[in-house]
Structures are given as C-alpha cells and as structure tokens.
Motif scaffolding. Structure first.
Motif, PDB file in Angstrom:
ATOM      1  N   ASN A  79       0.833  -1.206   0.000  1.00  0.00           N
ATOM      2  CA  ASN A  79       0.000   0.000   0.000  1.00  0.00           C
ATOM      3  C   ASN A  79       0.870   1.258   0.000  1.00  0.00           C
ATOM      4  N   ARG A  80       0.671   2.119  -0.970  1.00  0.00           N
ATOM      5  CA  ARG A  80       1.349   3.414  -1.089  1.00  0.00           C
ATOM      6  C   ARG A  80       2.869   3.316  -1.145  1.00  0.00           C
ATOM      7  N   VAL A  81       3.374   2.237  -1.756  1.00  0.00           N
ATOM      8  CA  VAL A  81       4.809   2.139  -2.020  1.00  0.00           C
ATOM      9  C   VAL A  81       4.993   2.179  -3.529  1.00  0.00           C
ATOM     10  N   LEU A  85      10.003   5.195  -3.522  1.00  0.00           N
ATOM     11  CA  LEU A  85      10.177   4.741  -2.141  1.00  0.00           C
ATOM     12  C   LEU A  85      10.861   3.380  -2.095  1.00  0.00           C
ATOM     13  N   CYS A 111      13.137   3.699   9.690  1.00  0.00           N
ATOM     14  CA  CYS A 111      13.148   5.164   9.798  1.00  0.00           C
ATOM     15  C   CYS A 111      14.441   5.769   9.247  1.00  0.00           C
ATOM     16  N   VAL A 116      10.896   8.560   5.587  1.00  0.00           N
ATOM     17  CA  VAL A 116      10.068   7.578   6.300  1.00  0.00           C
ATOM     18  C   VAL A 116      10.094   7.902   7.788  1.00  0.00           C
ATOM     19  N   LYS A 119       5.320   6.538  11.839  1.00  0.00           N
ATOM     20  CA  LYS A 119       4.012   5.994  11.448  1.00  0.00           C
ATOM     21  C   LYS A 119       4.118   5.239  10.126  1.00  0.00           C
ATOM     22  N   THR A 120       4.822   5.832   9.157  1.00  0.00           N
ATOM     23  CA  THR A 120       5.003   5.158   7.873  1.00  0.00           C
ATOM     24  C   THR A 120       5.829   3.892   8.054  1.00  0.00           C
ATOM     25  N   ARG A 123       3.635   1.075   9.314  1.00  0.00           N
ATOM     26  CA  ARG A 123       2.802   0.535   8.228  1.00  0.00           C
ATOM     27  C   ARG A 123       3.648  -0.316   7.289  1.00  0.00           C
ATOM     28  N   LEU A 124       4.828   0.195   6.917  1.00  0.00           N
ATOM     29  CA  LEU A 124       5.707  -0.544   6.016  1.00  0.00           C
ATOM     30  C   LEU A 124       6.138  -1.873   6.628  1.00  0.00           C
ATOM     31  N   GLU A 127       3.242  -4.318   6.243  1.00  0.00           N
ATOM     32  CA  GLU A 127       3.004  -4.603   4.824  1.00  0.00           C
ATOM     33  C   GLU A 127       4.126  -5.437   4.222  1.00  0.00           C
ATOM     34  N   GLY A 163      -3.453   2.889   7.008  1.00  0.00           N
ATOM     35  CA  GLY A 163      -3.748   3.808   5.917  1.00  0.00           C
ATOM     36  C   GLY A 163      -4.634   3.264   4.812  1.00  0.00           C
TER      37      GLY A 163
END
Length: 197
Positions: A79-81, A85, A111, A116, A119-120, A123-124, A127, A163
């Motif tokens: 999701n959203r990669v 990124l 991080c 990044v 929070k991201t 999620r990563l 995922e 997200g």
C-alpha cells in the motif's frame, strides 16, 4: 516485457543509465547499489529490469541482482509504495538486511530511509512482512493501539491505522472468517490487499 539488459554503458546522468543493446539505447533508472556496481562508460553492464508501465509513461528500473529485483517488485505491491520509495529503501537496506530487519520488527531501521517517519515505518513493517514472506509475522507485527473487541474490529482498526481506505477494509474483512486469531486474520487481509494491487 523487458526482464534484463546486457549491453554497453553509453552514459549516466543522475539515477539514469543509458545502455546500448543491439544498437538501441535504453534509459534505465537505477538505485544506489546498481550505480555503484556498474563500471566505467563504454564497459559492459548486466541489469535485471522491472518494466514499469503507467498510462502516461513507461520506465525501466534496473538492478544488479535478481534478489534486488524481486525485493523491489514485492515492495511495489504494498500500500502506497511506489518505485521511488522502493528504490530509497533498497538504497539503505540491501535485500538480506531488509529481510533481517523485517523479521526482527525493527521500525527504527526503516526510519533510516529518507522521508520515512515512525508511522510510515510501522505501516511498512507490517506490509512488507506480508509481501516478502517473513516468518514469525505474528510475533514481529506491531499490535500497539489495536483496540480490544471481536477479531473483525481488531483487523479493521489495524488496517485503518495502516492507511487503507474504508472501502478496501470493508471488502477484505467481509471475506474473513467470523472468528480466529486477529494476527492471523490481519496477515490474511494484508495478503489479499497486496494481491489486488
């Protein structure tokens, strides 16, 4: 689709290489690892390629090893990669290091990737554990902030924190078993969501 290129390195400009194969020059976007691996201009290069197609453009992304290519393609399904990124992640962590940090649940290491945040990274972590087949997913997946309640409400809350849109969450949760371990259900939901991207 183009899967690999072997040819002569004609030019390099920023993150793009120009590789001549059979008299045709291919512009290939590469990450830091591939940039370091290619030799001088005029030398032969071998790149493993992902052919990325959108409505408005076609881009070739090149990698020095099949492992990097597989890792990049797995990340694109998350999701959203996007490609930028995914390249940034591989620029900081090679595939083996990425597998190790995902297995360890190391948010701080994620991080380190430019852009990044915490929070991201959380999620990563979830995922990419699902996409890259990291074992011990349930033990490594962060569960802080997931409210108590039925398994479906737990999964909905976790996916929302990661997200995902309400329509995506509703579609995937409606197909899950009515009861079971929330971590297992979350893993199943993430696999289904990753498969539709």
């Amino acid at each position: 689709m183009i899967g690999s290129l072997r040819g002569r390195l004609l030019d390099r400009h920023g993150d793009e290489l120009l590789v001549e194969v059979g008299g045709i020059g291919y512009r290939v976007t590469v990450g830091e690892a591939a940039q370091r691996a290619v030799g001088p201009l005029g030398g032969e290069v071998l790149l493993y390629v992902h052919h990325y197609v959108r409505e408005d453009a076609e881009t070739l992304y090149g990698f020095g090893s099949p492992a990097e290519l597989r890792c990049f393609e797995a990340m694109l399904g998350a999701n959203r990669v996007g490609p930028a990124l995914a390249l940034s992640i591989l620029g900081v962590h090679d595939p083996a290091a990425l597998q190790a940090l995902l297995a360890a649940g190391d948010i701080d290491a994620l991080c380190l990737v430019p852009g990044v945040g915490a929070k991201t990274a959380q999620r990563l972590l979830v995922e990419l554990q699902a996409r890259l087949g990291v074992p011990e997913f349930a033990a490594a997946a962060p569960t802080a902030g997931i409210p108590a309640g039925g398994p479906h409400s737990d999964v909905r809350a976790a996916l929302g924190q990661l997200g995902y849109r309400d329509d995506e969450v509703n579609r995937v949760v409606s197909g899950l078993p009515a009861d079971g371990d929330p971590s297992e259900l979350l893993r199943d939901a993430l696999r289904q969501l990753a498969g539709t991207r």
